[in-house]
Write an enzyme that holds these catalytic residues in place. Sequence first.
Site, PDB file in Angstrom:
ATOM      1  N   LYS A   1       3.266 -51.351  27.516  1.00 52.44           N
ATOM      2  CA  LYS A   1       2.192 -52.080  26.831  1.00 52.44           C
ATOM      3  C   LYS A   1       2.723 -52.880  25.652  1.00 52.44           C
ATOM      4  CE  LYS A   1      -0.361 -50.151  23.541  1.00 52.44           C
ATOM      5  NZ  LYS A   1      -0.874 -50.844  22.349  1.00 52.44           N
ATOM      6  N   ASN A   2       3.487 -52.223  24.773  1.00 56.49           N
ATOM      7  CA  ASN A   2       3.922 -52.871  23.546  1.00 56.49           C
ATOM      8  C   ASN A   2       4.915 -53.989  23.804  1.00 56.49           C
ATOM      9  OD1 ASN A   2       2.305 -51.237  21.960  1.00 56.49           O
ATOM     10  ND2 ASN A   2       3.902 -49.718  21.597  1.00 56.49           N
TER      11      ASN A   2
ATOM     12  N   ASP B   1       4.715 -42.789  18.239  1.00 53.70           N
ATOM     13  CA  ASP B   1       3.711 -42.821  19.301  1.00 53.70           C
ATOM     14  C   ASP B   1       3.712 -41.564  20.170  1.00 53.70           C
ATOM     15  OD1 ASP B   1       2.671 -45.224  18.547  1.00 53.70           O
ATOM     16  OD2 ASP B   1       3.672 -46.409  20.082  1.00 53.70           O
TER      17      ASP B   1
ATOM     18  N   ARG C   1      -0.142 -50.632   8.046  1.00 53.71           N
ATOM     19  CA  ARG C   1       0.619 -51.556   8.893  1.00 53.71           C
ATOM     20  C   ARG C   1       0.535 -52.996   8.378  1.00 53.71           C
ATOM     21  NH1 ARG C   1      -0.039 -49.778  15.147  1.00 53.71           N
ATOM     22  NH2 ARG C   1      -2.203 -50.402  14.999  1.00 53.71           N
TER      23      ARG C   1
ATOM     24  N   ARG D   1      -6.593 -48.340  26.252  1.00 52.95           N
ATOM     25  CA  ARG D   1      -5.792 -49.405  25.659  1.00 52.95           C
ATOM     26  C   ARG D   1      -4.327 -49.279  26.050  1.00 52.95           C
ATOM     27  NH1 ARG D   1      -5.259 -48.811  20.233  1.00 52.95           N
ATOM     28  NH2 ARG D   1      -4.023 -50.714  20.377  1.00 52.95           N
TER      29      ARG D   1
ATOM     30  N   CYS E   1      -5.985 -49.770  16.160  1.00 47.94           N
ATOM     31  CA  CYS E   1      -6.216 -48.368  15.827  1.00 47.94           C
ATOM     32  C   CYS E   1      -6.126 -48.132  14.319  1.00 47.94           C
ATOM     33  CB  CYS E   1      -5.184 -47.479  16.527  1.00 47.94           C
ATOM     34  SG  CYS E   1      -5.536 -47.191  18.261  1.00 47.94           S
TER      35      CYS E   1
END
Length: 433
Positions: A34-35, A320, A133, A412, A128
């Site tokens: 995903k990232n 993560d 961040r 997600r 999220c």
Amino acid sequence: MVVAAAASQEILKPHLAIDGGHSLRGEIRVSGAKNSALVLMTAALLTEEPVELCNVPALTDIAGMCSILESLGMRVSRRDDRITLTADALNGTEPPYELVNSLRASFFSIGPLLGRLGHARVPLPGGCRIGARPVVEHIRGLKALGAVVDVRHGIVTASIPGRRNRLNGAQIVLDCPSVGATETILMAAVLADGVSTIENAAQEPEVQDLANLLNSMGAKISGAGGPLITIEGVAQLHGCRNYPVIPDRIEAGTFLMAAAITRSTLHVTPVIPEHLSAVLQKLRDCGCVLEVNGDGLTITPGDIQAVDITTQPFPGFPTDLQAPFMALMATAKGTSVISEKIYENRMQHVGELQRMGASIRLEGSTAIVEGVPFLGSAPVTGSDLRASAAMVLAGLSANGTTQVSGLKHLDRGYDNIEAKLTRCGARINRHNG
């Protein structure tokens, strides 16, 4: 009556019902990262020619990024796990707030828009709620390349002064090895005049994947995957075909921990072991045997013992996977200490694990976990993407049926996780309310 009504509302929420205590077996497939896919999609803004990506996961975040890019005038075509992106007729430089607010990765568009078109207006991102961040490092990097950047009313406006409409190469030293900042600067610098360097660059595999795609498009990048990246600017980039997104190391780690928490032998594929070195070592340390088989790993758990972890930038233990690993440690023998050093709000899953009988004491961003013989079922909610995954893992091992809400977070980042686990012997049903 009030209690009954509240219980009814809980049942009506979209949730997974997980019947715990069943072993997993066979093989489980890992989707594309995903990232990585999200930033690769924004890189397609850098050229007029089509960019075709394959091994793209079917996630709500990917759909959100498609909408954001289409709002800028990009043509997006999807078939199975392939996406073709064509930015030959861009008609916008400001993605709409309502789309950006739900997807942090949308901020990555500022680099390619600035580098190719000379200006961009991007709202500050959402996503999220796991910590601040900030985008300060992104902005510092763009300014070093010659951009004029203004942050006002929640919108970042960046432009290139003068008539040439090109950024200039620069030496950039990051205060911290931010993945997002490294990727933003990479995409801005590939079309700049001269040579740029990024010192203290993020070394994550997703950064390497981006550099590899950009090089496939005609960029001249060296050193990605190390702390010093060099970018020699080029006049333009071209498209590319059939570029494969790397396997999702976080999904792979989640499935390995699912096998460990259910004490099951499972083959997880495809996996690039070098992307998970710190995780694999901790799994070995806690009593698992790992064997490389082809392009995958077979995990055979033993008597799971408590081990300590501290989250760190790559190649350290990834933040993560902190929540899923805590679920595993909740059932280990002994006491483990889990320290979160990346995001300040990433312990929201502790209370939910406690509801299932986990013995966890929280001291700031450190959790002291005393393993218990078993977890019990309870209605729980995932407060963010990885917390939701931790709830699924806890439910797989718990006695009884666990109801996991918060699926908007789970979807997600995990492509049909319940179907993948069910094919391996788990008993999970999705209820959409």
